[in-house]
Scaffold this active site. Structure first.
Site, short mmCIF file in Angstrom:
data_model
loop_
_atom_site.label_atom_id
_atom_site.label_comp_id
_atom_site.label_asym_id
_atom_site.label_seq_id
_atom_site.Cartn_x
_atom_site.Cartn_y
_atom_site.Cartn_z
N PHE A 1 0.77 -1.31 -0.09
CA PHE A 1 -0.23 0.55 -0.32
C PHE A 1 1.56 1.28 0.10
O PHE A 1 0.35 2.38 -0.38
CB PHE A 1 -0.87 -0.10 1.35
CG PHE A 1 -0.48 0.45 2.23
CD1 PHE A 1 0.00 1.52 3.10
CD2 PHE A 1 0.09 -0.88 2.91
CE1 PHE A 1 0.23 2.07 4.01
CE2 PHE A 1 0.45 0.07 4.91
CZ PHE A 1 0.83 1.39 4.62
N LYS B 1 -0.83 -7.12 -9.39
CA LYS B 1 -2.26 -7.68 -8.57
C LYS B 1 -2.16 -6.22 -7.18
O LYS B 1 -0.47 -6.16 -6.37
CB LYS B 1 -2.22 -8.95 -7.80
CG LYS B 1 -3.49 -9.35 -7.05
CD LYS B 1 -3.89 -8.39 -5.70
CE LYS B 1 -3.67 -8.79 -4.50
NZ LYS B 1 -3.69 -7.66 -3.70
N GLU C 1 -5.11 -3.98 -2.37
CA GLU C 1 -6.23 -3.38 -1.86
C GLU C 1 -6.96 -2.29 -1.14
O GLU C 1 -7.99 -1.11 -1.25
CB GLU C 1 -6.96 -5.10 -1.71
CG GLU C 1 -7.35 -5.11 -0.33
CD GLU C 1 -5.55 -5.52 0.46
OE1 GLU C 1 -5.10 -6.05 -0.72
OE2 GLU C 1 -5.71 -6.29 1.31
N SER D 1 4.89 -6.91 3.62
CA SER D 1 5.75 -7.44 4.99
C SER D 1 6.65 -8.27 5.04
O SER D 1 5.94 -9.18 3.46
CB SER D 1 4.24 -7.54 5.83
OG SER D 1 3.88 -8.58 5.29
N CYS E 1 9.06 1.41 3.62
CA CYS E 1 11.12 0.49 3.76
C CYS E 1 11.86 0.78 4.09
O CYS E 1 13.28 0.31 4.94
CB CYS E 1 10.14 -0.30 3.09
SG CYS E 1 11.60 -0.18 1.10
N GLU F 1 8.68 -4.07 13.56
CA GLU F 1 9.00 -2.39 11.78
C GLU F 1 7.55 -2.37 12.97
O GLU F 1 6.37 -2.85 12.81
CB GLU F 1 8.44 -3.25 11.44
CG GLU F 1 7.82 -2.38 9.72
CD GLU F 1 8.54 -3.08 8.71
OE1 GLU F 1 7.16 -3.60 8.28
OE2 GLU F 1 8.69 -2.40 7.71
P1 NAD Z 1 1.29 -6.88 3.48
O1 NAD Z 1 2.44 -7.89 3.22
O2 NAD Z 1 0.26 -6.52 4.05
O3 NAD Z 1 0.29 -6.51 1.71
C1 NAD Z 1 1.62 -6.77 0.43
C2 NAD Z 1 1.11 -7.55 -0.58
O4 NAD Z 1 0.55 -8.89 -0.50
C3 NAD Z 1 -0.84 -6.74 -0.56
O5 NAD Z 1 -0.55 -7.19 -2.43
C4 NAD Z 1 -1.87 -7.40 -0.52
O6 NAD Z 1 -2.86 -7.90 -0.53
C5 NAD Z 1 -1.33 -9.22 -0.22
N1 NAD Z 1 -1.51 -9.83 1.15
C6 NAD Z 1 -1.70 -9.35 2.26
N2 NAD Z 1 -2.04 -10.47 2.84
C7 NAD Z 1 -1.87 -12.22 2.18
C8 NAD Z 1 -2.04 -13.12 2.46
N3 NAD Z 1 -2.41 -13.21 4.07
N4 NAD Z 1 -1.31 -14.29 1.30
C9 NAD Z 1 -1.06 -13.70 0.39
N5 NAD Z 1 -1.36 -12.08 -0.15
C10 NAD Z 1 -1.57 -11.14 0.78
O7 NAD Z 1 2.56 -5.60 2.94
P2 NAD Z 1 1.13 -4.00 3.37
O8 NAD Z 1 1.18 -3.62 4.90
O9 NAD Z 1 0.46 -3.88 2.24
O10 NAD Z 1 2.87 -2.78 3.29
C11 NAD Z 1 3.91 -3.07 3.90
C12 NAD Z 1 4.79 -3.67 4.36
O11 NAD Z 1 5.50 -3.65 3.06
C13 NAD Z 1 5.76 -2.88 5.36
O12 NAD Z 1 6.48 -4.02 6.05
C14 NAD Z 1 6.71 -2.22 4.16
O13 NAD Z 1 8.12 -2.41 4.95
C15 NAD Z 1 7.13 -3.50 3.44
N6 NAD Z 1 7.60 -2.61 2.26
C16 NAD Z 1 9.04 -3.24 1.23
C17 NAD Z 1 9.22 -2.33 0.15
C18 NAD Z 1 11.06 -3.32 0.54
O14 NAD Z 1 11.51 -2.49 -0.93
N7 NAD Z 1 12.09 -4.23 0.87
C19 NAD Z 1 8.86 -1.66 -0.03
C20 NAD Z 1 7.70 -1.03 0.14
C21 NAD Z 1 7.12 -2.18 1.88
#
Ligand code: NAD
Length: 502
Positions: A167, A191, A194, A244, A299, A393
């Site tokens: 997000f 994808k 959401e 994450s 991140c 985090e």
């Molecule tokens: P998230 O892991 O909740 O969601 C990421 C994606 O995974 C979304 O598209 C979501 O729909 C999907 N998703 C969520 N739960 C799922 C599940 N159980 N099974 C399969 N898919 C699932 O992450 P977020 O809250 O959207 O973003 C924040 C996180 O992203 C933070 O931890 C941040 O550090 C990380 N991030 C990392 C980088 C990097 O380059 N390392 C860059 C940006 C964000």
């Protein structure tokens, strides 16, 4: 109602129900209804307003997108790269022309400030600019390896690639993968998160306007079910994930269990090691910007500061800087009410465990935006390495300050954290900086820089539990991920005799 809601192109991709936009998937160049009956609300976090409903797509939606991407692959992958890249020159120009609108969309669905939204789109443009240089970077290799015999390496696209995004950067993170993967001849299913699905709609429209053939880029909205279907689908060859660490691990394990090439970027806990000789003003302003920029939802955000020796003068200055950052003015919202509550729980728990809150961002209400989700910059001193706030985090504008006496103690704290996205050192000593650069256990290091994001052509990617899989997601390293090398050994002349290698 914002002007963006009424923007004509978004209306193409949506229907309206009770005056809330209902989003559609993008398959084979058309906007289509998902087969699902489940929708999730999309909120504007700055004001807490419900702005759209996003479909939580099901397996049959993913299947339709895969069929479109597979059908588009033969023609797209056999189009010469010099032709493919022309579309991305146009895409880059379109993003520049629509910069204001793209940034406004990011701001609307994510809650960050307008200047942060501009910066995000500018970075997406920079990545596209890099993709436009791919013909120069992928010329292959050739060598006469024995008399009359040559070996050559040509790069082929991997096939259909899925890109799953988080997000916090609704425009930039999708664009980390779209231009590079597509210029290199792959087709894609995106994808998006959401929570922020709107920017991807505009990305699809601009790609189409730039001349991208139908089916080369597709969008399936949704969450867990859609992602699991992408991991499982035999028609997908490679998958990238950004989000994450908890989900990155699940996705990496699931996608690779189906023998897909996978690259999954996870969360972070970035440490800033601050030495007493650091330039006071430069350190304080960089640290404040790093911990609070994008409301700490990066991140690459500074989340833990390890103060080596007496750096009280820098911490005092940092407090002054933090107080200049005001929610609703130069600090955006966090993504949701749930996120606000989680961040505030971390602060309260640290306080209860004996840490001192120097600047307190809890319970912020922004006048005129009372429904928004705001947390002010928060500095917490006297944090111990065993506290949850030091280890996990937080993903909010919160900096946990730990005190140590030596650089080695600071490095021990940094090294023992399971993440490894970024780390920074603040000092005026080249020797001390070098010492930290060599020993910090992170993929991206800053020296007197709080957010050490590599600019193109340098690649982006962390270490340890911040990244699973080989290669980085951008820059030259992404060429390895998005292509497969074919090695050909050629002999035409009979006088090149059979030898031990034949
Ligand atoms: P998230 O892991 O909740 O969601 C990421 C994606 O995974 C979304 O598209 C979501 O729909 C999907 N998703 C969520 N739960 C799922 C599940 N159980 N099974 C399969 N898919 C699932 O992450 P977020 O809250 O959207 O973003 C924040 C996180 O992203 C933070 O931890 C941040 O550090 C990380 N991030 C990392 C980088 C990097 O380059 N390392 C860059 C940006 C964000």
């Amino acid at each position: 109602m914002s002007t963006i809601i009424d923007a004509q192109p978004i209306a193409v991709a949506t229907k309206r129900s009770n005056d809330v936009r209902v989003l559609m998937n993008y398959i084979n160049g058309s906007w289509v209804d998902s087969a699902t009956s489940e929708y999730a609300p999309v909120m504007n976090p700055s004001i807490g307003q419900h702005i759209a409903n996003v479909p939580l797509s099901v397996r049959s939606d993913v299947d339709a997108a895969v069929r479109a991407a597979r059908a588009a692959f033969p023609a797209w992958s056999s189009t010469p790269i010099k032709e493919r890249v022309q579309i991305f020159f146009r895409y880059k120009r379109l993003m520049e022309e629509h910069l204001q609108e793209l940034a406004a969309l990011v701001r609307e669905e994510n809650g960050k400030t307008m200047s942060e939204a501009f910066a995000e789109v500018e970075k997406a443009i920079e990545v596209t600019e890099f993709a436009c240089s791919m013909p120069q970077l992928t010329t292959g290799e050739i060598l006469e390896v024995s008399k009359g015999v040559e070996c050559r390496i040509d790069r082929y696209p991997v096939g259909v690639v899925a890109s799953i995004t988080p997000f916090n950067f609704p425009n930039m993170v999708p664009n980390w993968t779209i231009p590079n993967a597509l210029v290199l001849g792959n087709t894609m299913i995106l994808k998006p998160s959401e929570l922020v699905p709107l920017s991807s709609i505009r990305i699809a429209e601009l790609l189409k306007e730039a001349g991208l053939p139908d089916g080369v880029f597709n969008i399936v909205h949704g969450s867990q079910e859609a992602v699991e279907a992408l991991c499982d689908h035999p028609g997908i060859d490679a998958l990238t994930f950004v989000g994450s660490t908890r989900v990155a691990k699940l996705v990496y394990a699931r996608a690779t269990s189906h023998f897909k090439r996978a690259l999954c970027l996870g969360g972070a806990k970035n440490h800033l090691i601050v030495l007493p000789d650091a330039h006071e003003e430069m350190a304080a302003s960089n640290i404040a910007a790093s911990m609070s920029g994008c409301a700490g939802q990066r991140c690459m955000a500074a989340s833990a500061m390890v103060a080596v020796g007496n750096v009280d003068h820098i911490i005092r200055r940092l407090c002054e800087e933090a107080k200049k950052i005001v929610p609703g003015k130069n600090l955006g919202a966090v993504i949701s009410k749930k996120a606000k509550e989680r961040i505030e729980r971390y602060i309260t728990e640290a306080e209860q465990q004996g840490a001192r809150v120097l600047v307190d961002g809890r319970n912020w209400i922004v006048e005129g935006k009372e429904g928004g989700f705001y947390v002010g910059p928060t500095l917490i001193d006297g944090v111990r390495p065993d506290m949850r706030i030091a280890q996990e985090e937080v993903f909010g504008p919160v900096l946990a300050i730990m005190r140590v006496n030596t650089v080695d103690e600071a490095l021990k704290i940094e090294n023992s954290n399971p993440y490894g996205n970024a780390a920074s050192v603040f000092t005026q000593s080249g020797g001390a900086a070098r010492y930290v650069i060599e020993r910090a256990s992170a993929g991206m290091i800053g020296v007197n820089i709080g957010v050490p994001v590599p600019r193109e052509p340098f690649s982006f990617g962390g270490w340890n539990e911040s990244k699973f899989g080989a290669c980085d997601i951008t820059g030259k390293s992404s060429i390895e991920f998005f292509t497969k090398p074919k090695k050909t050994t050629i002999k035409w002349n009979p006088e090149s005799k059979v030898n031990w290698m034949s």
